[in-house]
Write a protein that holds these residues in place. Structure first.
Motif, PDB file in Angstrom:
ATOM      1  N   ARG A 197      25.577 123.585 -17.646  1.00  0.00           N
ATOM      2  CA  ARG A 197      24.485 124.126 -18.472  1.00  0.00           C
ATOM      3  C   ARG A 197      24.637 123.650 -19.918  1.00  0.00           C
ATOM      4  O   ARG A 197      23.656 123.321 -20.578  1.00  0.00           O
ATOM      5  CB  ARG A 197      24.475 125.654 -18.424  1.00  0.00           C
ATOM      6  N   ARG A 198      25.868 123.633 -20.410  1.00  0.00           N
ATOM      7  CA  ARG A 198      26.124 123.145 -21.773  1.00  0.00           C
ATOM      8  C   ARG A 198      25.732 121.677 -21.882  1.00  0.00           C
ATOM      9  O   ARG A 198      25.101 121.256 -22.854  1.00  0.00           O
ATOM     10  CB  ARG A 198      27.604 123.346 -22.153  1.00  0.00           C
ATOM     11  N   ALA A 199      26.100 120.892 -20.883  1.00  0.00           N
ATOM     12  CA  ALA A 199      25.727 119.476 -20.878  1.00  0.00           C
ATOM     13  C   ALA A 199      24.207 119.326 -20.902  1.00  0.00           C
ATOM     14  O   ALA A 199      23.670 118.478 -21.619  1.00  0.00           O
ATOM     15  CB  ALA A 199      26.307 118.778 -19.650  1.00  0.00           C
ATOM     16  N   ASP A 205      21.656 117.424 -23.454  1.00  0.00           N
ATOM     17  CA  ASP A 205      20.795 116.339 -22.990  1.00  0.00           C
ATOM     18  C   ASP A 205      19.849 116.893 -21.921  1.00  0.00           C
ATOM     19  O   ASP A 205      20.051 116.699 -20.729  1.00  0.00           O
ATOM     20  CB  ASP A 205      21.639 115.195 -22.431  1.00  0.00           C
ATOM     21  N   PRO A 206      18.796 117.602 -22.344  1.00  0.00           N
ATOM     22  CA  PRO A 206      17.930 118.305 -21.394  1.00  0.00           C
ATOM     23  C   PRO A 206      17.109 117.401 -20.476  1.00  0.00           C
ATOM     24  O   PRO A 206      16.589 117.869 -19.468  1.00  0.00           O
ATOM     25  CB  PRO A 206      17.006 119.139 -22.287  1.00  0.00           C
ATOM     26  N   LEU A 207      17.026 116.122 -20.783  1.00  0.00           N
ATOM     27  CA  LEU A 207      16.249 115.216 -19.943  1.00  0.00           C
ATOM     28  C   LEU A 207      17.104 114.414 -18.963  1.00  0.00           C
ATOM     29  O   LEU A 207      16.582 113.597 -18.218  1.00  0.00           O
ATOM     30  CB  LEU A 207      15.427 114.259 -20.818  1.00  0.00           C
ATOM     31  N   SER A 208      18.410 114.664 -18.930  1.00  0.00           N
ATOM     32  CA  SER A 208      19.300 113.899 -18.069  1.00  0.00           C
ATOM     33  C   SER A 208      19.146 114.325 -16.608  1.00  0.00           C
ATOM     34  O   SER A 208      19.482 115.449 -16.232  1.00  0.00           O
ATOM     35  CB  SER A 208      20.753 114.098 -18.496  1.00  0.00           C
ATOM     36  N   VAL A 213      13.456 118.506 -11.431  1.00  0.00           N
ATOM     37  CA  VAL A 213      13.796 117.086 -11.486  1.00  0.00           C
ATOM     38  C   VAL A 213      12.700 116.252 -10.824  1.00  0.00           C
ATOM     39  O   VAL A 213      12.296 115.215 -11.348  1.00  0.00           O
ATOM     40  CB  VAL A 213      15.170 116.812 -10.839  1.00  0.00           C
ATOM     41  N   ILE A 214      12.211 116.715  -9.679  1.00  0.00           N
ATOM     42  CA  ILE A 214      11.163 115.967  -8.974  1.00  0.00           C
ATOM     43  C   ILE A 214       9.883 115.919  -9.807  1.00  0.00           C
ATOM     44  O   ILE A 214       9.174 114.912  -9.804  1.00  0.00           O
ATOM     45  CB  ILE A 214      10.937 116.556  -7.569  1.00  0.00           C
TER      46      ILE A 214
END
Length: 176
Positions: free
Chosen positions: A30-32, A36-39, A66-67
């Protein structure tokens, strides 16, 4: 390693999944994702953590997101299909397998998606699982769905390097 380095948190979170430390993995991923919310790979990692923690609805939520962002991202379609399998939601799993076969026929042959659908139509969940067990190895050359098999953990050396930095708030700790 910078504490603001999303990829470092991502790989550390993945290593925590395979260490069985699922709550920590989810928090780290969640921190990651905050960084980078678009990763798509980070979201896929979080989906995997939710599946391992048996938090299937949250995994489905991530998979659908994601889809929406990229309908052609195959690994999340695979993970989402497996999640639906585990939930007993076979119609939705079959939709994902069909999409995966259309996206990556070299990894997930359309014949396998057809066999899964035929097995389910003929005999319900038992036919689905039987088709999955019988045909995936024949069609893919591997006992893992799509030729993937069990997901390996990252190399120990990489994990050790990540662990050395993150708990120290990004400051290098002495080795040892």
């Amino acid at each position: 390693l910078n504490p603001g380095y999303a990829t470092g948190h991502h790989w550390y979170g993945v290593s925590l999944i395979y260490s069985g430390r699922l709550d920590e993995a989810i928090d780290t991923l969640r921190r990651a994702l905050e960084l980078d919310p678009l990763s798509l790979p980070i979201q896929g990692g979080l989906l995997t953590a939710y599946v391992y923690a048996r938090r299937y609805e949250e995994a489905v939520e991530i998979g659908r997101k994601v889809i929406e962002m990229d309908p052609t991202y195959p690994s999340v379609r695979n993970n989402l299909a497996e999640t639906y399998d585990l939930m007993g939601r076979f119609d939705e799993a079959l939709e994902q397998w069909d999409a995966l076969a259309a996206l990556t026929p070299e990894r997930f042959p359309p014949e396998l998606a057809t066999a899964l659908r035929a097995g389910y139509v003929e005999a319900g969940p038992g036919g689905y699982w039987r088709a999955l067990g019988e045909d995936r190895e024949r069609l893919t050359g591997s006992p893992g769905v799509g030729g993937g098999g069990p997901r390996p953990a990252p190399p120990r050396r990489a994990v050790a390097g990540i662990i050395r930095f993150l708990p120290a708030g990004g400051r290098r700790r002495p080795a040892g």
